[in-house]
Design a protein around this motif. Structure first.
Motif, PDB file in Angstrom:
ATOM      1  N   ASN A   1      40.614  46.601  46.054  1.00 38.04           N
ATOM      2  CA  ASN A   1      40.312  46.308  44.893  1.00 38.04           C
ATOM      3  C   ASN A   1      40.279  44.531  44.685  1.00 38.04           C
ATOM      4  O   ASN A   1      41.143  43.995  45.348  1.00 38.04           O
TER       5      ASN A   1
ATOM      6  N   SER B   1      40.030  41.045  42.400  1.00 34.24           N
ATOM      7  CA  SER B   1      40.331  40.752  40.959  1.00 34.24           C
ATOM      8  C   SER B   1      39.720  39.296  41.030  1.00 34.24           C
ATOM      9  O   SER B   1      39.732  38.662  41.857  1.00 34.24           O
TER      10      SER B   1
ATOM     11  N   SER C   1      39.676  35.903  38.393  1.00 36.63           N
ATOM     12  CA  SER C   1      40.196  34.981  37.358  1.00 36.63           C
ATOM     13  C   SER C   1      39.446  33.778  37.030  1.00 36.63           C
ATOM     14  O   SER C   1      38.632  33.027  38.009  1.00 36.63           O
TER      15      SER C   1
ATOM     16  N   GLU D   1      36.418  36.784  29.161  1.00 35.65           N
ATOM     17  CA  GLU D   1      36.492  38.277  28.843  1.00 35.65           C
ATOM     18  C   GLU D   1      35.159  38.902  28.655  1.00 35.65           C
ATOM     19  O   GLU D   1      34.989  40.104  29.429  1.00 35.65           O
TER      20      GLU D   1
ATOM     21  N   ASP E   1      38.914  39.330  34.934  1.00 40.33           N
ATOM     22  CA  ASP E   1      40.228  40.287  34.790  1.00 40.33           C
ATOM     23  C   ASP E   1      41.155  39.025  34.186  1.00 40.33           C
ATOM     24  O   ASP E   1      41.870  39.670  33.142  1.00 40.33           O
ATOM     25  N   SER E   2      41.297  37.932  34.483  1.00 42.28           N
ATOM     26  CA  SER E   2      42.306  37.132  33.933  1.00 42.28           C
ATOM     27  C   SER E   2      41.925  35.785  33.910  1.00 42.28           C
ATOM     28  O   SER E   2      40.876  35.457  34.133  1.00 42.28           O
TER      29      SER E   2
ATOM     30  N   LYS F   1      41.417  42.253  26.224  1.00 43.59           N
ATOM     31  CA  LYS F   1      41.564  42.593  27.922  1.00 43.59           C
ATOM     32  C   LYS F   1      41.996  41.621  28.783  1.00 43.59           C
ATOM     33  O   LYS F   1      42.924  41.935  29.644  1.00 43.59           O
ATOM     34  N   ILE F   2      41.633  40.311  28.540  1.00 41.70           N
ATOM     35  CA  ILE F   2      41.738  39.513  29.536  1.00 41.70           C
ATOM     36  C   ILE F   2      43.173  39.251  29.708  1.00 41.70           C
ATOM     37  O   ILE F   2      44.106  39.066  28.831  1.00 41.70           O
ATOM     38  N   LYS F   3      43.643  38.785  31.038  1.00 41.34           N
ATOM     39  CA  LYS F   3      45.130  38.758  31.169  1.00 41.34           C
ATOM     40  C   LYS F   3      45.324  37.073  31.492  1.00 41.34           C
ATOM     41  O   LYS F   3      45.180  36.632  32.459  1.00 41.34           O
TER      42      LYS F   3
ATOM     43  N   ARG G   1      49.748  42.370  29.587  1.00 46.11           N
ATOM     44  CA  ARG G   1      48.667  41.635  30.178  1.00 46.11           C
ATOM     45  C   ARG G   1      48.993  40.347  30.695  1.00 46.11           C
ATOM     46  O   ARG G   1      48.245  39.466  31.442  1.00 46.11           O
TER      47      ARG G   1
ATOM     48  N   GLU H   1      41.785  38.450  45.480  1.00 41.81           N
ATOM     49  CA  GLU H   1      41.868  37.733  44.246  1.00 41.81           C
ATOM     50  C   GLU H   1      41.489  36.198  44.417  1.00 41.81           C
ATOM     51  O   GLU H   1      41.787  35.574  45.144  1.00 41.81           O
TER      52      GLU H   1
ATOM     53  N   LYS I   1      31.048  42.354  44.020  1.00 36.68           N
ATOM     54  CA  LYS I   1      31.428  43.660  44.209  1.00 36.68           C
ATOM     55  C   LYS I   1      30.746  44.503  44.846  1.00 36.68           C
ATOM     56  O   LYS I   1      31.236  45.454  45.509  1.00 36.68           O
TER      57      LYS I   1
END
Length: 351
Positions: free
Chosen positions: A2, A4, A6, A40, A45-46, A71-73, A102, A322, A346
């Motif tokens: 995975n 991620s 930001s 977002e 993701d963040s 959704k965004i963290k 989140r 990440e 990705k």
């Protein structure tokens, strides 16, 4: 695997150029709102919310963001020296409830005695990391246990209770950076993701191996993240032109303040970054042109979408899963990075 991704909330201001006396875009609530909403929409993701003397309060900014997005963290930077762990645990749990799970925290121990003194923190480097470890462990206990009493070197709580608990179980995700041995020791014991600034991939791989050896002795697992700038365009020529322009308006007063900051810093990570200035590396996208004019996150990858994808792919192969990106100005570049670069990376890595 995975991956991620930001983005960054420049609460201290934003610009097309590095080292200006004043930012072109003030980091107002409206500006940060626009950056977060765009991030977002662009698939991030963040969003990292910084801390420091020139930044807006990170927790209040995070609250602002979660009420305007779905959704965004928020990845909230927090310094252990300025708030009790019991209060930080409650603030985090409350915002985690509001945001429906989140929230995550970037634990910033601090690397400048001069800057820390502005807020009343005078602990030495290694002492700060011992305090960070104690701070994090108390928060984790309060998040998971019903009744917590701890007497430590720096903090004491007696019969501490928290209700409601965080929405995320057992607690929100924790990040920590730092290149010193004591930083690595705390990260290995206490957090979920070890963060690094952008160094050449060979150095990043060696650092990952060093941290992994420590983590494995503790029977834990940990993720690895990297914070780096992107200067990206449709063609290599356009990207390098943009990079060259970014450092053409550096203000002398900014350089003077930066040199004072660097000379006062006790950060091992900052010394590693500063040592890269004008250093030749294998990756033709890796650029240190901002290093003389910025502290901390000052290296960049420069090139076309395809070129930067290839560079990032090498970091993934080294163990990074990440990424925290900046690109200037953030409001104008977020869609390009999110919609063109991230899907391509990705597709390449995960296919």
């Amino acid at each position: 695997m995975n991956l991620s991704f930001s983005w960054y909330a420049p609460t201290h201001g934003d610009s097309r150029y590095i080292g200006l006396k004043d930012p072109e875009f003030a980091g107002t609530p409206d500006y940060i709102k626009d950056v977060a909403i765009s991030a977002e929409k662009s698939g991030f993701d963040s969003i990292l919310i910084p801390t420091g003397p020139n930044c807006s309060d990170a927790f209040i900014t995070a609250t602002h963001i979660v009420t305007l997005t779905k959704k965004i963290k928020p990845l909230i930077a927090i310094r252990p020296g300025f708030i009790a762990p019991s209060v930080a645990a409650k603030m985090t749990a409350t915002l985690d409830q509001i945001s429906k799970g989140r929230v995550s925290l970037n634990i910033v121990t601090g690397g400048s005695p001069m800057e820390l003194a502005m807020d009343g923190d005078f602990l030495a480097h290694d002492d700060r990391y011992r305090r960070t470890h104690e701070f994090v462990e108390i928060m984790k206990k309060i998040w998971t246990d019903e009744d917590v009493s701890i007497t430590g070197e720096f903090f004491q709580v007696k019969n501490a209770k928290l209700n409601p608990k965080p929405d995320q179980k057992p607690y929100p995700k924790l990040y920590l950076g730092g290149s010193s041995d004591c930083a690595i020791d705390v990260a290995a014991k206490s957090v979920d993701t070890y963060l690094m600034w952008g160094e050449p991939v060979e150095q990043v791989q060696l650092q990952i191996q060093k941290v992994k050896r420590k983590v494995e002795t503790l029977g834990r697992d940990i993720n690895f993240g990297m914070r780096i700038n992107l200067i990206i365009a449709n063609t290599e020529k356009e990207a390098w032109h943009k990079a060259e322009q970014m450092v053409k308006k550096v203000d002398d007063s900014h350089v003077k303040r930066l040199n004072q900051y660097i000379s006062n810093s006790d950060s091992t990570a900052l010394r590693r970054i500063q040592s890269l200035n004008n250093k030749m590396v294998k990756d033709k996208c890796f650029w240190t042109g901002m290093v003389p004019y910025r502290s901390g996150n000052s290296t960049a990858l420069v090139g076309s979408v395809e070129q930067i994808k290839e560079s990032l792919q090498k970091y993934v192969e080294a163990g990074i899963t990440e990424f925290i990106f900046s690109s200037y100005p953030h409001i104008e570049t977020v869609s390009y990075v999110g919609e063109k670069l991230i899907p391509l990376l990705k597709e390449t890595v995960l296919s």
